[in-house]
Write a protein that holds these residues in place. Structure first.
Motif, PDB file in Angstrom:
ATOM      1  N   ALA A  10       7.652   3.451  -6.510  1.00 10.11           N
ATOM      2  CA  ALA A  10       7.601   4.579  -5.656  1.00 10.11           C
ATOM      3  C   ALA A  10       7.943   6.045  -6.212  1.00 10.11           C
ATOM      4  CB  ALA A  10       8.379   4.510  -4.227  1.00 10.11           C
ATOM      5  N   HIS A  11       8.924   5.672  -6.888  1.00 12.62           N
ATOM      6  CA  HIS A  11       9.578   6.974  -7.827  1.00 12.62           C
ATOM      7  C   HIS A  11       8.781   7.267  -9.005  1.00 12.62           C
ATOM      8  CE1 HIS A  11      13.687   8.100  -6.247  1.00 12.62           C
ATOM      9  NE2 HIS A  11      13.464   6.846  -5.632  1.00 12.62           N
ATOM     10  N   PHE A  12       8.185   6.153  -9.545  1.00 15.39           N
ATOM     11  CA  PHE A  12       7.017   6.445 -10.728  1.00 15.39           C
ATOM     12  C   PHE A  12       5.810   7.240  -9.898  1.00 15.39           C
ATOM     13  CE2 PHE A  12       2.958   5.271 -12.365  1.00 15.39           C
ATOM     14  CZ  PHE A  12       3.290   5.995 -13.698  1.00 15.39           C
ATOM     15  N   LEU A  13       5.682   6.973  -8.777  1.00 21.54           N
ATOM     16  CA  LEU A  13       4.451   7.599  -8.086  1.00 21.54           C
ATOM     17  C   LEU A  13       4.799   9.082  -8.073  1.00 21.54           C
ATOM     18  CD1 LEU A  13       2.841   4.843  -5.860  1.00 21.54           C
ATOM     19  CD2 LEU A  13       1.948   5.667  -7.967  1.00 21.54           C
ATOM     20  N   GLY A  14       5.937   9.356  -7.346  1.00 19.92           N
ATOM     21  CA  GLY A  14       6.403  10.656  -7.039  1.00 19.92           C
ATOM     22  C   GLY A  14       6.496  11.549  -8.221  1.00 19.92           C
ATOM     23  N   THR A  15       6.934  11.009  -9.346  1.00 24.64           N
ATOM     24  CA  THR A  15       7.039  11.794 -10.554  1.00 24.64           C
ATOM     25  C   THR A  15       5.639  12.136 -11.035  1.00 24.64           C
ATOM     26  OG1 THR A  15       9.106  10.850 -10.959  1.00 24.64           O
ATOM     27  CG2 THR A  15       8.010  11.752 -12.833  1.00 24.64           C
ATOM     28  N   HIS A  16       4.621  10.802 -11.118  1.00 20.79           N
ATOM     29  CA  HIS A  16       3.438  10.943 -11.749  1.00 20.79           C
ATOM     30  C   HIS A  16       2.311  12.004 -11.010  1.00 20.79           C
ATOM     31  CE1 HIS A  16      -0.282   9.875 -13.257  1.00 20.79           C
ATOM     32  NE2 HIS A  16      -0.847   9.650 -12.009  1.00 20.79           N
ATOM     33  N   TYR A  17       2.813  11.858  -9.606  1.00 16.32           N
ATOM     34  CA  TYR A  17       1.723  12.890  -8.821  1.00 16.32           C
ATOM     35  C   TYR A  17       2.368  14.365  -8.850  1.00 16.32           C
ATOM     36  CZ  TYR A  17      -1.470   9.127  -7.741  1.00 16.32           C
ATOM     37  OH  TYR A  17      -2.132   8.165  -7.697  1.00 16.32           O
ATOM     38  N   GLU A  39       3.534  15.736 -11.539  1.00 15.81           N
ATOM     39  CA  GLU A  39       2.845  16.465 -12.702  1.00 15.81           C
ATOM     40  C   GLU A  39       1.558  16.528 -12.781  1.00 15.81           C
ATOM     41  OE1 GLU A  39       3.632  13.103 -15.428  1.00 15.81           O
ATOM     42  OE2 GLU A  39       6.067  13.719 -15.728  1.00 15.81           O
ATOM     43  N   GLN A  40       0.840  16.007 -11.506  1.00 16.91           N
ATOM     44  CA  GLN A  40      -0.625  16.292 -11.552  1.00 16.91           C
ATOM     45  C   GLN A  40      -0.853  17.373 -10.564  1.00 16.91           C
ATOM     46  OE1 GLN A  40      -2.842  14.576 -13.132  1.00 16.91           O
ATOM     47  NE2 GLN A  40      -1.022  13.660 -14.081  1.00 16.91           N
ATOM     48  N   GLY A  41       0.582  17.954  -9.901  1.00 21.42           N
ATOM     49  CA  GLY A  41       0.293  19.237  -9.087  1.00 21.42           C
ATOM     50  C   GLY A  41       0.752  19.028  -7.709  1.00 21.42           C
ATOM     51  N   VAL A  42       0.964  17.822  -7.062  1.00 20.29           N
ATOM     52  CA  VAL A  42       1.347  17.690  -5.749  1.00 20.29           C
ATOM     53  C   VAL A  42       2.457  18.242  -5.805  1.00 20.29           C
ATOM     54  CG1 VAL A  42       1.942  15.771  -4.119  1.00 20.29           C
ATOM     55  CG2 VAL A  42       0.048  15.398  -5.630  1.00 20.29           C
ATOM     56  N   GLN A  43       2.750  19.047  -4.492  1.00 17.99           N
ATOM     57  CA  GLN A  43       3.884  19.887  -4.459  1.00 17.99           C
ATOM     58  C   GLN A  43       4.870  18.675  -3.699  1.00 17.99           C
ATOM     59  OE1 GLN A  43       4.486  22.995  -5.650  1.00 17.99           O
ATOM     60  NE2 GLN A  43       2.466  22.397  -6.701  1.00 17.99           N
ATOM     61  N   GLY A  44       6.235  18.566  -3.997  1.00 19.36           N
ATOM     62  CA  GLY A  44       7.474  18.043  -3.396  1.00 19.36           C
ATOM     63  C   GLY A  44       6.730  16.573  -2.777  1.00 19.36           C
ATOM     64  N   PRO A  45       6.313  15.788  -3.690  1.00 18.48           N
ATOM     65  CA  PRO A  45       5.596  14.395  -3.099  1.00 18.48           C
ATOM     66  C   PRO A  45       6.672  13.561  -2.479  1.00 18.48           C
ATOM     67  CG  PRO A  45       5.861  14.283  -5.589  1.00 18.48           C
ATOM     68  CD  PRO A  45       6.343  15.737  -5.265  1.00 18.48           C
ATOM     69  N   THR A  62       0.770  -1.152   0.085  1.00 15.44           N
ATOM     70  CA  THR A  62       0.183   0.044  -0.021  1.00 15.44           C
ATOM     71  C   THR A  62       0.870   1.179   0.100  1.00 15.44           C
ATOM     72  OG1 THR A  62      -1.704  -1.185   1.287  1.00 15.44           O
ATOM     73  CG2 THR A  62      -1.845   1.431   1.380  1.00 15.44           C
ATOM     74  N   PHE A  63       0.815   1.966  -0.932  1.00 18.27           N
ATOM     75  CA  PHE A  63       1.439   3.286  -1.101  1.00 18.27           C
ATOM     76  C   PHE A  63       0.917   4.535  -0.864  1.00 18.27           C
ATOM     77  CE2 PHE A  63       3.620   0.260  -3.658  1.00 18.27           C
ATOM     78  CZ  PHE A  63       4.979   0.446  -3.801  1.00 18.27           C
ATOM     79  N   TYR A  64       1.647   5.417  -0.048  1.00 22.27           N
ATOM     80  CA  TYR A  64       0.985   6.709   0.236  1.00 22.27           C
ATOM     81  C   TYR A  64       1.887   7.826  -0.209  1.00 22.27           C
ATOM     82  CZ  TYR A  64      -1.128   3.777   3.731  1.00 22.27           C
ATOM     83  OH  TYR A  64      -2.164   2.585   4.579  1.00 22.27           O
ATOM     84  N   VAL A  65       1.076   8.810  -0.746  1.00 24.70           N
ATOM     85  CA  VAL A  65       1.547  10.109  -1.363  1.00 24.70           C
ATOM     86  C   VAL A  65       1.280  11.249  -0.598  1.00 24.70           C
ATOM     87  CG1 VAL A  65       2.160  11.304  -3.520  1.00 24.70           C
ATOM     88  CG2 VAL A  65       1.822   8.791  -3.747  1.00 24.70           C
ATOM     89  N   LYS A  66       2.348  11.947  -0.138  1.00 21.87           N
ATOM     90  CA  LYS A  66       1.988  13.149   0.549  1.00 21.87           C
ATOM     91  C   LYS A  66       2.246  14.378   0.011  1.00 21.87           C
ATOM     92  CE  LYS A  66       2.626  14.629   5.563  1.00 21.87           C
ATOM     93  NZ  LYS A  66       3.483  14.242   6.707  1.00 21.87           N
ATOM     94  N   ASP A  67       1.573  15.596  -0.009  1.00 21.61           N
ATOM     95  CA  ASP A  67       1.965  16.924  -0.466  1.00 21.61           C
ATOM     96  C   ASP A  67       2.917  17.238   0.298  1.00 21.61           C
ATOM     97  OD1 ASP A  67       1.882  19.424  -0.980  1.00 21.61           O
ATOM     98  OD2 ASP A  67       0.538  18.934  -2.677  1.00 21.61           O
TER      99      ASP A  67
END
Length: 428
Positions: free
Chosen positions: A362-369, A371-377, A323-328
């Protein structure tokens, strides 16, 4: 080893290998795996150092597989320049397709790439039909030695606590096949996994020596057929059983006629010295690289640091949930990722138990989000894994921001160590 001997064993070897490679390329296209493996997935996991390898369009990939198929026939039937061109083409096309996605790594794909590379550098073989043609003896030795490494290292890898003492993972796998005709009822016996585990270890460690010894060769080859037929029946391992059954034919002479008188040895040419150096480096790598896992602490089956390219064949039953969590970083808001948005079922299954693939995703998700506007994911993951039917436990530290970690040959300190109780200490 420079004396010239009849080429029949090598002709049979390359003939069978080329035929199986052609069959494999055709099978891959027929089953629609080009789309499933390469063109449809959004994410591709890369081998370390090969992040630049990306898939072409489905149309180009089909063209590559047709070229691969024709090259395989060229290896089987070609002579001189046609054989040489075919061997090089087969190596490049096959290895390229296998480098596209780490998800589909298998030992036998690695073996096939090695054989293709060796076919590129050995002397141009004669026609399959020329029974009087001769080649240097070392050509046969090269392929026999490579096969010996595959078998013996696979056997040595089986000398571990889980495999020999607990009969794992065969204790899990075999009862699931109790409906197989004739042999099925045997798989339900409690002693069967232990017999199979010990026989498998001894078989892998010793079979090459019985193939080398002429009085036992034919009986040894019959066990090769039986062993690989059974593994092919029980497990989904593609054409690997056929590849090994065909490859071990190189141990046979296939010709009982007396050898012709040997010609005087010619002086060693510079090209031969270079080739000898290349082969020496290759086999030094083959002998040393599988032992790199000793440089890392912990259970290699758990951390998988140094696991690949070591001829460890079907040694564990491992599964996980990630389970991955992405944080702004600016707002502090954190969301959960649905892995299925990006990965197919096979990719998600493999990723969820292999630390380097977890890091890549995880690095893919960080790059993807980003690009979706998440700041410093920031990306963290809670990964629970079960190894050989043990209770699942954390694989990696769920507090670590994986965006700050990079993949390398250095130890991955964010992997949670396997529990050091008495049983697990013995299995390390």
């Amino acid at each position: 080893m420079r004396e010239r001997v009849r080429a029949t064993p090598f002709s049979v070897f390359r003939g069978v290998f080329g035929l199986l490679m052609a069959f494999g390329a055709a099978r891959f296209m027929w089953l629609g795996w080009i789309e499933d493996h390469y063109s449809d997935p959004i994410v591709h996991f890369h081998y370390w150092g090969f992040g630049w390898v990306e898939p072409f369009s489905a149309e180009i990939l089909y063209a590559i597989h047709w070229v691969m198929l024709l090259a395989a026939f060229g290896v089987m039937l070609g002579t001189r320049w046609l054989y040489r061109l075919s061997a090089l083409t087969l190596f490049l096309t096959f290895t390229y397709t296998e480098l596209i996605d780490l998800t589909y790594y298998l030992n036998h794909y690695y073996y096939v790439s090695i054989v293709c590379a060796l076919l590129c550098i050995v002397p141009s073989p004669p026609s399959l039909w020329d029974r009087e043609a001769r080649i240097p003896r070392w050509v046969l030795v090269v392929f026999k030695f490579q096969i010996a490494i595959v078998y013996i290292y696979a056997g040595l890898a089986k000398i571990n606590y889980d495999w020999l003492v607990l009969a794992l993972p065969l204790k899990i796998w075999l009862p699931a096949h109790d409906t197989v005709p004739v042999l099925g009822p045997l798989f339900a016996w409690s002693v069967t996994p232990y017999i199979f585990s010990w026989f498998g270890m001894l078989y892998d460690c010793l079979i090459v020596f019985f193939l080398l010894y002429k009085p036992t060769r034919i009986w040894a080859y019959l066990t090769v057929i039986a062993f690989h037929s059974l593994t092919g029946l029980l497990f989904q391992i593609g054409i690997f059983p056929l590849v090994m059954m065909g490859g071990t034919l190189i141990f046979f002479d296939f010709d009982t006629r007396p050898q012709l008188a040997l010609a005087p040895k010619a002086p060693i040419r510079p090209r031969e010295r270079v080739l000898a150096a290349v082969l020496l480096l290759h086999f030094a790598f083959q002998l040393i690289f599988p032992w790199r896992y000793l440089l890392y602490e912990g259970n290699v089956f758990w951390t998988e640091q140094g696991y690949r390219f070591g001829w460890r064949v079907m040694l564990m039953e491992k599964a996980g949930t990630a389970t991955f969590y992405v944080k702004d970083s600016q707002t502090g808001r954190e969301g959960v990722v649905d892995n299925r948005e990006f990965l197919n079922p096979h990719q998600e299954k493999q990723m969820a138990m292999q630390p380097d693939m977890i890091l890549q995703f995880a690095h893919f998700l960080g790059t993807h989000y980003a690009e979706q506007g998440v700041q410093g994911p920031q990306v963290r993951a809670e990964v629970y894994v079960t190894l050989n039917a043990r209770p699942s436990r954390l694989l990696i530290d769920p507090t670590v921001d994986l965006m700050k970690e990079t993949d390398s040959f250095r130890p991955k300190t964010w992997i949670v160590p396997f529990e050091n109780n008495a049983e697990n200490a013995l299995s390390q």
